[in-house]
Scaffold this motif. Sequence first.
Motif, PDB file in Angstrom:
ATOM      1  N   GLN A  82      70.853  18.723  43.676  1.00 46.40           N
ATOM      2  CA  GLN A  82      70.162  17.668  44.428  1.00 46.40           C
ATOM      3  C   GLN A  82      69.292  16.815  43.498  1.00 46.40           C
ATOM      4  N   GLN A  83      68.591  17.509  42.603  1.00 44.30           N
ATOM      5  CA  GLN A  83      67.740  16.771  41.659  1.00 44.30           C
ATOM      6  C   GLN A  83      68.582  15.890  40.727  1.00 44.30           C
ATOM      7  N   THR A  84      69.724  16.409  40.337  1.00 45.33           N
ATOM      8  CA  THR A  84      70.605  15.623  39.473  1.00 45.33           C
ATOM      9  C   THR A  84      71.071  14.357  40.185  1.00 45.33           C
ATOM     10  N   THR A  85      71.451  14.527  41.447  1.00 43.96           N
ATOM     11  CA  THR A  85      71.891  13.358  42.213  1.00 43.96           C
ATOM     12  C   THR A  85      70.753  12.355  42.375  1.00 43.96           C
ATOM     13  N   ASP A  87      68.100   7.266  40.862  1.00 43.09           N
ATOM     14  CA  ASP A  87      66.928   6.601  40.274  1.00 43.09           C
ATOM     15  C   ASP A  87      67.341   5.722  39.085  1.00 43.09           C
ATOM     16  N   ASN A  88      68.145   6.300  38.204  1.00 42.05           N
ATOM     17  CA  ASN A  88      68.499   5.569  36.988  1.00 42.05           C
ATOM     18  C   ASN A  88      69.443   4.400  37.275  1.00 42.05           C
ATOM     19  N   LEU A  89      70.342   4.587  38.238  1.00 40.58           N
ATOM     20  CA  LEU A  89      71.198   3.462  38.627  1.00 40.58           C
ATOM     21  C   LEU A  89      70.349   2.323  39.188  1.00 40.58           C
ATOM     22  N   THR A  90      69.383   2.701  40.009  1.00 38.82           N
ATOM     23  CA  THR A  90      68.506   1.703  40.616  1.00 38.82           C
ATOM     24  C   THR A  90      67.678   0.990  39.554  1.00 38.82           C
ATOM     25  N   ASP A  91      67.245   1.775  38.578  1.00 45.92           N
ATOM     26  CA  ASP A  91      66.450   1.218  37.495  1.00 45.92           C
ATOM     27  C   ASP A  91      67.206   0.090  36.793  1.00 45.92           C
ATOM     28  N   TYR A  92      68.522   0.229  36.719  1.00 46.95           N
ATOM     29  CA  TYR A  92      69.326  -0.836  36.112  1.00 46.95           C
ATOM     30  C   TYR A  92      69.880  -1.785  37.160  1.00 46.95           C
ATOM     31  N   ARG A  93      69.240  -1.820  38.305  1.00 45.62           N
ATOM     32  CA  ARG A  93      69.487  -2.847  39.320  1.00 45.62           C
ATOM     33  C   ARG A  93      70.857  -2.755  39.971  1.00 45.62           C
ATOM     34  N   ALA A  94      71.446  -1.565  39.940  1.00 49.13           N
ATOM     35  CA  ALA A  94      72.549  -1.313  40.856  1.00 49.13           C
ATOM     36  C   ALA A  94      71.893  -0.985  42.195  1.00 49.13           C
ATOM     37  N   THR A  95      72.594  -1.227  43.281  1.00 48.74           N
ATOM     38  CA  THR A  95      72.050  -0.856  44.582  1.00 48.74           C
ATOM     39  C   THR A  95      72.738   0.434  45.027  1.00 48.74           C
ATOM     40  N   VAL A  96      71.926   1.449  45.273  1.00 50.17           N
ATOM     41  CA  VAL A  96      72.472   2.774  45.562  1.00 50.17           C
ATOM     42  C   VAL A  96      72.423   3.047  47.063  1.00 50.17           C
ATOM     43  N   HIS A  97      73.512   3.562  47.571  1.00 49.80           N
ATOM     44  CA  HIS A  97      73.584   3.956  48.980  1.00 49.80           C
ATOM     45  C   HIS A  97      74.067   5.397  49.019  1.00 49.80           C
ATOM     46  N   HIS A 142      86.968   4.250  43.272  1.00 44.96           N
ATOM     47  CA  HIS A 142      86.358   5.547  43.022  1.00 44.96           C
ATOM     48  C   HIS A 142      85.893   5.529  41.568  1.00 44.96           C
ATOM     49  N   SER A 143      85.356   6.638  41.066  1.00 46.07           N
ATOM     50  CA  SER A 143      84.952   6.712  39.665  1.00 46.07           C
ATOM     51  C   SER A 143      85.387   8.050  39.082  1.00 46.07           C
ATOM     52  N   ALA A 144      85.530   8.090  37.766  1.00 41.42           N
ATOM     53  CA  ALA A 144      85.963   9.330  37.114  1.00 41.42           C
ATOM     54  C   ALA A 144      84.800  10.304  36.968  1.00 41.42           C
ATOM     55  N   LEU A 145      83.605   9.762  36.720  1.00 39.34           N
ATOM     56  CA  LEU A 145      82.451  10.617  36.428  1.00 39.34           C
ATOM     57  C   LEU A 145      81.181   9.769  36.499  1.00 39.34           C
ATOM     58  N   ALA A 146      80.052  10.439  36.746  1.00 39.71           N
ATOM     59  CA  ALA A 146      78.768   9.741  36.675  1.00 39.71           C
ATOM     60  C   ALA A 146      77.791  10.630  35.923  1.00 39.71           C
ATOM     61  N   ILE A 147      76.976  10.000  35.055  1.00 43.14           N
ATOM     62  CA  ILE A 147      76.024  10.747  34.234  1.00 43.14           C
ATOM     63  C   ILE A 147      74.613  10.446  34.733  1.00 43.14           C
ATOM     64  N   ALA A 148      73.923  11.494  35.183  1.00 36.34           N
ATOM     65  CA  ALA A 148      72.625  11.292  35.819  1.00 36.34           C
ATOM     66  C   ALA A 148      71.566  10.794  34.838  1.00 36.34           C
ATOM     67  N   GLU A 149      71.488  11.415  33.663  1.00 37.97           N
ATOM     68  CA  GLU A 149      70.382  11.092  32.749  1.00 37.97           C
ATOM     69  C   GLU A 149      70.398   9.653  32.270  1.00 37.97           C
ATOM     70  N   THR A 198      72.650   5.060  55.654  1.00 34.38           N
ATOM     71  CA  THR A 198      71.551   4.385  54.952  1.00 34.38           C
ATOM     72  C   THR A 198      71.998   3.126  54.221  1.00 34.38           C
ATOM     73  N   VAL A 199      72.921   2.410  54.824  1.00 29.65           N
ATOM     74  CA  VAL A 199      73.328   1.159  54.179  1.00 29.65           C
ATOM     75  C   VAL A 199      72.237   0.115  54.363  1.00 29.65           C
ATOM     76  N   SER A 200      71.756  -0.369  53.312  1.00 27.54           N
ATOM     77  CA  SER A 200      70.745  -1.419  53.382  1.00 27.54           C
ATOM     78  C   SER A 200      70.634  -2.052  52.020  1.00 27.54           C
ATOM     79  N   ASP A 201      69.861  -3.079  51.943  1.00 28.64           N
ATOM     80  CA  ASP A 201      69.619  -3.681  50.637  1.00 28.64           C
ATOM     81  C   ASP A 201      68.657  -2.858  49.815  1.00 28.64           C
ATOM     82  N   GLU A 202      67.963  -1.998  50.503  1.00 32.16           N
ATOM     83  CA  GLU A 202      66.941  -1.227  49.807  1.00 32.16           C
ATOM     84  C   GLU A 202      67.584  -0.051  49.091  1.00 32.16           C
ATOM     85  N   PRO A 203      67.300   0.137  47.849  1.00 34.48           N
ATOM     86  CA  PRO A 203      67.786   1.331  47.169  1.00 34.48           C
ATOM     87  C   PRO A 203      67.242   2.573  47.877  1.00 34.48           C
TER      88      PRO A 203
END
Lengths: 536, 234
Positions: free
Chosen positions: B46-49, B54-64, B128-135, B227-232
């Motif tokens: 859960q923490q990894t997700t 957080d990091n995706l949002t930090d780079y201005r992707a919008t996370v849902h 879809h995606s092959a992989l995502a790196i949390a850090e 939780t679809v919204s413009d808000e991360p």
Amino acid sequence: MSGTYLGLPSFPKAAHDSTRDTQLRANLTHATHTIRTKRATAINELTDWPQLRAAGAAIKDHTLHHLDHYLLQLEAAVTAAGGTVHWALDANEANTIATQIIKNTGETEVVKIKSMTTQETGLNHALETAGIHAYETDLAELIVQLANDKPSHILVPAIHKNRTEIRDIFTTHMTHWGRPAPDNLTDNPTDLAEAARLHLREKFLNTKIGISGANFMIAETGTMVILESEGNGRMCLTLPDTLITIAGIEKIIPTYQDLEVFLQTLPRSSTAERMNPYTSLWTGTTPHDGPHTFHLILLDNGRTDTLADTTGQQALRCIRCSACLNVCPVYERAGGHAYGSPYPGPIGAILTPQLRGTTTPLDTSLPYASTLCGACYDVCPVAINIPQVLVHLRERITQGGPTTTHGTRTTIQPAKGHRLERTTMRATRWTLNHPTALQHAHNLATHTRHLHPQHLPGPAHHWTDTRNLPPLPPHTFRHWWQHHHQTPPTTNTGKGTDTRSETATDTGTDTGTAGTDTGTGTGTGTNTQTDGGPQQ
Amino acid sequence: MTTNTSRDEILRRIRQALGTPTPTTPPDPTTIPRNYLTTHAHRTPQQTTNLLADNLTDYRATVHRTTETHLPHTIANLLTHHGTQRAITPPGLPPHWLTHITTPLTTTTTDTHPDPHTLDTIDTVITHSALAIAETGTIILDASPDQGHRAITLIPDHHICIITPDHIVESLPQALPRLNPTRPQTWISGPSATSDIELTRIEGVHGPRTLDVIIVTAEPSTAPAETVSDEPSA
């Protein structure tokens, strides 16, 4: 190297002009200070930074020490994956190979990703001569190309331009290259980026040939790796039919696993990000996805000569992150153009004279374009000891000696313009080795102290133009010693305490004038210190 | 040819520089110190997700965040919200993810290179995606059938990228062993960005400027509201 950089003035002359450009200095100060603060934050997130740095340096050193093996492994892997590998001894050969590949397709336009290597070879100029037009697609490179300027930073080539200057460049020049800038373009960065997007998209969609460099080449798989931010790299790597990659032979790493080190250290060192927005990996060609023809041109152009220098070869570890530029007090004031090469800043000061040789006034001046403060070494993610190489190159320039040029071992003469320095040093060495001569020299210097000019004559005036000549004390240290220690030191037994306290007091009062004595004291010390118990 | 001569000469120069006139035995890379960390913290899944978000949002992707059950709704709502007129999908995307879409949809095939001019008329790509790196907040595409050709995630201005729970790792050293280096890979950390103008970060210039990332989470016993919204969400 590149024709476009030939004939540039030596660093002191170029810096003399650029340091007086207040706009340039303001742009540079803002940019370098912003990025250096951000970088420190990004690095601090990784508690194992020292280990990553050591691993990065070790991987690069290991590769360099087995460069022949890994290049052959890479060649085999790229060929097996459907690519074609070419080898180029110098810039001209690399440009000729690329030109011929393009001519064989019948195309006359290419799109390019920002590439230090093609800057180094002067590819755009060579292509233009052959009737082929190369479009730079990185935003900063586009700015520089439209302005008929040269890049001044490894990572942010247009760092010397501010937004208003960029707006003016777009408005004036875009129309000659393709889609014009929108009417009433503002200097808002978002509007400027949108103008570039529209201008470049028509090039991406219609151009059949892409040209790139490579950040890394993986020997075991033949995979090329490019890190970028904007997506123009992805455009050039994906949409054209033919892709040509020109890379220095030092860009190789042995295994895919090695990426785990550099993909952690490179983005944080360069743009101060955890990761750059886009990283692309490709191996040869992939059916129905991306270019169907891939050419890799492996470039030497002075790299093997650099490899032959056991001290200087560490410059080949460089992963072009530009962290050393952003912390350098000299770069910050002089700007990138003063270095007269695609590689500015501290890394340029050691890489350029090694790749090109120390034959021009510019190249012999570069190892002096530094305060030797060591900030560049501290931030380097592959631990290149830049100050060490700077000093090493200074020695080569003033002393001459054995080196390797175009693959041939040779002995070079001291560079022109350093005769005075060399003569002075030789005279100093002789004097320091002859105590009597040294004593006479000291006496002569102190007795003529009232006659010393404020500004030195001849070439030495460069030194006193910006510094005060240190005043000499009225007496030499020898004179002072003889005056205060009339009795021979051997009879001092039992009076050690007195002597020490006297020395301590006198040293305190004499400190003001002792500055110049420390330099000459080396020679004196060897004569008297052996029996000079009270010194410590 | 000149090239062969240059090849031999470069190899000769290297061996002369290294003092190894003949090819040496294969090098031993095990001497390289690799005592760096394989992850920078101990985290629950859960923490990894959360870190990834957080990091995706930090780079201005919008996370849902959504569940497998609600995923088709989430995708459809994002298309509506973005005003998408035309969307494109790779051939291997699970069809049931797209059941709520009303937007005209094009699906690429694997054996033809998509025409860039056609792609330029498409608003949104869904993959879809092959992989995502949390850090690092990185999504990796490897041109598998559920991600498609590299060009389809490049030219449309809006990318909806789906991350499933089994495709999340903590760190770079954990990611590489799970990837095939010979597949064409695109690593994405936030949308296209440039800092070339006075180091001001701007979304653009060339890749998709809007990146919507949908992280699919395990089905809870009581399904949360979508939780679809413009808000991360992070």
